[in-house]
Design a protein around this motif. Structure first.
Motif, short mmCIF file in Angstrom:
data_model
loop_
_atom_site.label_atom_id
_atom_site.label_comp_id
_atom_site.label_asym_id
_atom_site.label_seq_id
_atom_site.Cartn_x
_atom_site.Cartn_y
_atom_site.Cartn_z
N UNK A 59 -7.72 0.99 -4.54
CA UNK A 59 -8.15 -0.35 -4.90
C UNK A 59 -9.22 -0.76 -3.89
N UNK A 60 -10.44 -0.88 -4.35
CA UNK A 60 -11.56 -1.17 -3.44
C UNK A 60 -11.42 -2.54 -2.80
N UNK A 61 -10.87 -3.49 -3.51
CA UNK A 61 -10.73 -4.84 -2.99
C UNK A 61 -9.83 -4.86 -1.76
N UNK A 62 -8.83 -3.99 -1.73
CA UNK A 62 -7.88 -4.02 -0.62
C UNK A 62 -8.54 -3.70 0.71
N UNK A 63 -9.52 -2.83 0.72
CA UNK A 63 -10.20 -2.50 1.97
C UNK A 63 -10.97 -3.69 2.52
#
Length: 189
Positions: free
Chosen positions: A42-46
């Motif tokens: 999940x790119x948002x989590x980074x």
């Protein structure tokens, strides 16, 4: 009254830190599991984790300013008479307030510059990232000014001028070291 309000605010800050840390751990751990188990993520989590880490750091620094928990040395200060201790503390508070002002003006400038800049993944304003420095500078500046006022107005007694949070540990370590060097070694067989 004011101390109770500050303590209550710091308790809320600690709760926010704990919540942000929990969210960050869940997101990072979830992303690691997704990456290794399912070859995805999940790119948002980074991005959100990175922002939460910065906010946790600055919020924790506010609490540290309140509790006088930042790194410092009192080696010279403890050897001085109370009036010289007060003078040194006034000078150090002035320097800390100057640094806080520099941080505030820089963070505020960056927040203004990045107001319309969108974050790469979330699309949120990058000003949120730089607002952490503004929040820290305002809160720590207020705490430093309050401490300076207490120092100058004589509300801070002489026995509270030097606050060495680690002094007890140093004394205990020295006592242990002396105990080891004065006791004879056990007899060898």
């Amino acid at each position: 009254m004011l101390n109770a309000l500050i303590d209550r605010c710091c308790r809320w800050i600690n709760i926010l830190i704990a919540l942000a840390l929990a969210v960050m751990v869940v997101m990072v751990f979830g992303n690691v599991v997704l990456r290794y188990a399912f070859n995805s993520g999940i790119a948002v989590s980074e991005e959100v984790s990175r922002w939460l880490f910065v906010w946790i750091t600055f919020l924790g620094a506010i609490v540290a300013v309140k509790e006088h928990g930042h790194l410092g040395t009192d080696l010279v200060l403890t050897k001085l008479p109370p009036i010289a201790q007060r003078v040194c503390l006034v000078i150090s508070h002035g320097l800390m307030l100057f640094c806080t002002w520099l941080l505030f003006s820089g963070a505020l400038s960056q927040a203004r510059i990045n107001w319309d800049v969108e974050a790469p993944v979330t699309g949120a304003s990058m000003a949120i990232f730089y607002a952490s420095g503004v929040v820290f500078a305002v809160a720590s500046g207020a705490l430093l000014l309050l401490n300076l006022w207490r120092l100058l107005s004589g509300q801070m007694p002489d026995d509270q001028l030097v606050r060495a949070p680690g002094a007890e540990e140093v004394a205990t370590a020295e006592a242990l070291h002396l105990a080891r060097t004065t006791t004879p070694p056990p007899p060898s067989k």
